[in-house]
Design an enzyme around this catalytic site. Structure first.
Site, PDB file in Angstrom:
ATOM      1  N   LYS A  88      10.380   5.134   4.736  1.00 36.84           N
ATOM      2  CA  LYS A  88      10.379   5.959   3.530  1.00 36.84           C
ATOM      3  C   LYS A  88      10.363   7.450   3.843  1.00 36.84           C
ATOM      4  CE  LYS A  88       5.324   5.908   2.896  1.00 36.84           C
ATOM      5  NZ  LYS A  88       5.129   7.350   3.117  1.00 36.84           N
ATOM      6  N   ASP A  89       9.954   7.826   5.069  1.00 35.21           N
ATOM      7  CA  ASP A  89       9.879   9.244   5.429  1.00 35.21           C
ATOM      8  C   ASP A  89      11.222   9.822   5.852  1.00 35.21           C
ATOM      9  OD1 ASP A  89       7.151   9.253   4.959  1.00 35.21           O
ATOM     10  OD2 ASP A  89       6.623   8.855   7.049  1.00 35.21           O
ATOM     11  N   ARG A 135       6.339  11.253  -7.540  1.00 36.51           N
ATOM     12  CA  ARG A 135       6.545   9.933  -8.153  1.00 36.51           C
ATOM     13  C   ARG A 135       5.229   9.340  -8.608  1.00 36.51           C
ATOM     14  NH1 ARG A 135       5.265   5.180  -6.124  1.00 36.51           N
ATOM     15  NH2 ARG A 135       4.969   6.043  -4.027  1.00 36.51           N
ATOM     16  N   ARG A 136       4.255   9.292  -7.713  1.00 37.92           N
ATOM     17  CA  ARG A 136       2.967   8.710  -8.075  1.00 37.92           C
ATOM     18  C   ARG A 136       2.300   9.494  -9.194  1.00 37.92           C
ATOM     19  NH1 ARG A 136       1.275   7.709  -1.754  1.00 37.92           N
ATOM     20  NH2 ARG A 136       1.914   5.512  -1.602  1.00 37.92           N
ATOM     21  N   ARG A 161      -3.614  16.086   2.028  1.00 39.18           N
ATOM     22  CA  ARG A 161      -2.927  15.962   3.307  1.00 39.18           C
ATOM     23  C   ARG A 161      -3.770  15.107   4.243  1.00 39.18           C
ATOM     24  NH1 ARG A 161       0.992  19.594   5.146  1.00 39.18           N
ATOM     25  NH2 ARG A 161       0.974  18.172   6.923  1.00 39.18           N
ATOM     26  N   ARG A 167      -7.648  10.785   4.469  1.00 38.13           N
ATOM     27  CA  ARG A 167      -7.597  10.776   3.005  1.00 38.13           C
ATOM     28  C   ARG A 167      -8.763   9.983   2.414  1.00 38.13           C
ATOM     29  NH1 ARG A 167      -1.198  10.627   1.288  1.00 38.13           N
ATOM     30  NH2 ARG A 167      -0.475  12.012   2.936  1.00 38.13           N
ATOM     31  N   CYS A 269      13.098  14.764  -1.457  1.00 37.23           N
ATOM     32  CA  CYS A 269      11.696  14.382  -1.385  1.00 37.23           C
ATOM     33  C   CYS A 269      10.935  14.792  -2.639  1.00 37.23           C
ATOM     34  CB  CYS A 269      11.038  15.000  -0.153  1.00 37.23           C
ATOM     35  SG  CYS A 269      11.118  16.801  -0.088  1.00 37.23           S
TER      36      CYS A 269
END
Length: 501
Positions: A88-89, A135-136, A161, A167, A269
């Protein structure tokens, strides 16, 4: 080129240096070594621009190669033979001089919401969710509130980050009320492949949080989430066949379809777009949801069928059953059934199946058949851990690693169910119309209803029959055999819209 040592060929696999990235590279290295014993596979790490510059907010990152381009450049320069990325990156356009040669089987692509238990106990009217994903942020603002077991009028995303352990520490330190992460990352860090101290820290953090696996219908994920990209230099034809030999083809097909969707909307992105493709025996499910920069909202939950099934011909609404006003054609009554004291995992067919006087404890898992039942239980104050998205009970919850155990699911359902582990908490009596034999198009909500109707009216066997995925679909096929007059749909509404004039 790989260095040959005796009869072996040495191959260098590079990844980022985080615990998760190293773990993922190790899985690729082991897969290659198991398939090709002549390979001497070495793993190494390299920092990315995103790792080195923590001042760049992910939300404002200028491109999608923040965590990948340094590894790709190492391939072109000949400093490494294979790079392993979280797919996904990677930018959808790829990099000049490299190619994605393959992938392993994808991990669970879904997102997980974690909320500190102290916050859940406080039931705040607003929720600060740590996430740097547009998106989230958009999806949570649109769809999270009905899934929470208390009224929550404001849900806002706050950039964050760091790797997954970082996190989680920020969440527990109070930087936010909640955190959204990829379930694949949590599962991998909790797996036997993970460092024991890392797995222990993740487990301890989960113990301080309530969690839910977000439904893909409302929360499709970043395209390719959960999949690993195995990248090589485009000139390395000597490695392409070797990587292809360990590739999981269904994963590759699903990921390429998702990335094609993203590319069609710009592929950047900053796009607040989620796209997830699920490949099932009955077809390809596409979930698309998000918002374009011009404000246009995207939403698609659709099925492209496989096999011999065809879409039934359209007919007058009077010929279909049930019609929209006949969908509640069953009498349901609660039974005096006690949920066993040992029950640790409850799979709930419909919200009414959970007795009104029963309150699951914090240590119990609660899973629903679909989103509507989830929302109804949430309004009752019940914490729901996830749902099968209406795709049937063959869809595994797949929460063993997060739960720290392999739960034995007790299915709360009706007294005519033949599902394994079923516990009847309500009775059901079906009400069928007098003119059922004159109908030509049927959508069945349960296998027992279909069999009862067929017993009463054998002539309908040659009609057009449909259902959602799962146990009912199997009942139709087992009874009627292989016929193009049986079709699978994601829900009743889609079927009714497509078969009525």
């Amino acid at each position: 080129m790989p260095i040959r040592v005796g009869r072996s060929m040495r191959v260098k696999v590079v990844s980022r240096g985080s615990d998760l990235a190293v773990l993922q590279a190790g899985r690729v290295a082991r897969a290659l070594g198991a398939r090709w014993p002549d390979l001497d596979v070495e793993t190494t790490t390299r920092s990315s621009r995103g790792d080195r510059d923590r001042r760049v907010a992910l939300w404002d990152a200028p491109d999608k190669g923040l965590f990948t381009e340094d590894l790709s450049h190492a391939l072109v320069a000949g400093d490494a033979d294979i790079a392993v990325h979280s797919w996904k990156d990677l930018p959808v356009s790829g990099y000049a001089g490299t190619t994605i040669a393959g992938t392993l089987e994808r991990a669970d692509p879904r997102d997980v919401l974690l909320i500190r238990r102290t916050v859940v106990d406080a039931r705040p009217a607003s929720l600060a969710v740590l996430s740097s994903s547009p998106r989230r942020a958009w999806q949570m603002g649109q769809s999270l509130a009905p899934l929470l077991p208390w009224p929550c009028g404001s849900i806002a995303a706050h950039p964050v980050r760091g790797n997954i352990p970082t996190r989680l520490r920020k969440l527990l330190a109070g930087d936010g009320d909640a955190l959204v992460v990829a379930k694949a990352a949590l599962d991998r860090l909790l797996s036997p492949d993970s460092k024991p101290d890392v797995a222990r820290d993740i487990r301890n953090a989960l113990g301080q949080c309530a969690w839910m696996v977000l439904p893909l219908r409302q929360f499709p994920t970043a395209p390719a989430q959960g999949a690993l990209a195995i990248e090589i230099a485009a000139s390395r034809t000597d490695l392409a066949d070797r990587v292809q030999a360990v590739t999981h083809e269904p994963t590759r097909l699903a990921v390429e379809a998702e990335r094609a969707i993203l590319a069609s909307y710009g592929g950047g992105c900053h796009e607040a777009i989620g796209a997830t493709v699920l490949l099932r025996e009955y077809g390809r499910i596409t979930s698309l949801r998000g918002q374009l920069p011009n404000g246009e909202v995207l939403q698609d939950w659709s099925l492209t069928r496989s096999g011999s099934a065809t879409v039934p011909p359209r007919t007058d609404a009077s010929h279909v059953w049930p019609g929209p006003d006949e969908r509640q054609g069953a009498e349901r009554r609660p039974l005096s059934t006690a949920v066993p004291a040992h029950a640790r995992a409850l799979w709930i067919a419909r919200a009414d199946a959970l007795p009104l006087d029963y309150r699951p404890s914090d240590s119990q898992l609660v899973w629903t058949a679909g989103l509507r039942s989830w929302e109804r239980l949430a309004r009752r104050g019940v914490w729901v851990h996830g749902s099968s998205d209406g795709l049937g009970d063959q869809e595994s919850p797949d929460v063993d690693l997060m739960a720290g155990t392999s739960p034995e699911w007790i299915r709360l359902t009706h007294d005519r169910s033949d599902a394994p582990g079923a516990l009847a908490t309500y009775s059901v009596r079906y009400v069928l119309p007098d003119d059922l034999a004159a109908r030509t198009h049927f959508f069945w909500m349960s296998g027992s209803l279909f069999r009862e109707a067929l017993d009463r009216h054998p002539g309908i066997g040659g009609a057009w029959h449909a259902s959602g995925p799962g146990r009912t679909a199997r009942a139709l096929h087992d009874t009627l055999g292989s016929t193009s007059r049986v079709s699978t749909w994601l829900d009743y509404d889609q079927w009714h819209q497509n078969v009525t004039l």
